[in-house]
Design an enzyme around this catalytic site. Structure first.
Site, PDB file in Angstrom:
ATOM      1  N   CYS A 125      -6.982   1.490   4.968  1.00 24.95           N
ATOM      2  CA  CYS A 125      -7.301   0.200   4.279  1.00 24.95           C
ATOM      3  C   CYS A 125      -6.642  -1.027   4.967  1.00 24.95           C
ATOM      4  O   CYS A 125      -5.263  -0.958   4.794  1.00 24.95           O
ATOM      5  CB  CYS A 125      -6.865   0.575   3.047  1.00 24.95           C
ATOM      6  SG  CYS A 125      -6.689  -0.850   1.711  1.00 24.95           S
TER       7      CYS A 125
ATOM      8  N   CYS B  16      -4.514  -2.872   2.229  1.00 24.91           N
ATOM      9  CA  CYS B  16      -3.334  -1.949   1.976  1.00 24.91           C
ATOM     10  C   CYS B  16      -2.176  -2.636   3.024  1.00 24.91           C
ATOM     11  O   CYS B  16      -1.094  -2.598   2.660  1.00 24.91           O
ATOM     12  CB  CYS B  16      -3.523  -0.517   1.913  1.00 24.91           C
ATOM     13  SG  CYS B  16      -4.722   0.021   0.794  1.00 24.91           S
TER      14      CYS B  16
END
Length: 99
Positions: free
Chosen positions: A24, A27
């Site tokens: 991600c 993230c």
């Protein structure tokens, strides 16, 4: 993550959980913010990271549909939750509110 998740979040001290995934992009942007915050809050809050791919049962239990999702627990109860990248200032404000 070491220990039972339910035992960890049942602490009287606020527990900030960062639900993330290694693939991600957002993230990866959130990670240094969390690291910097951890240095500043030290013992007033515990911060743990949960990889949703390695812990799908926990992610499902808390209905994590997007990452990053940040959840603040206190005494086992969810007191705040937000998906998407959060600023250090925003996180600090939320933590201070629930100390």
């Amino acid at each position: 993550m070491k220990g039972n998740f339910k035992d960890i979040i049942n602490d009287a001290k606020p527990i900030l959980v960062d639900f993330y995934a290694t693939w991600c992009g957002p993230c990866k942007a959130q990670s240094p913010i969390i690291s910097e915050l951890a240095k500043e809050v030290q013992d007033s809050v515990r911060i743990i990271k949960i990889d949703i791919d390695k812990n799908p049962q926990i992610a499902e239990q808390y209905q994590v549909r997007g990452v990053p999702t940040l959840v603040l627990f206190k005494n086992g109860a969810m007191v705040w939750r937000q998906s998407g990248v959060q600023s250090k200032q925003q996180l600090q404000k939320i933590i201070d509110k629930h100390k």
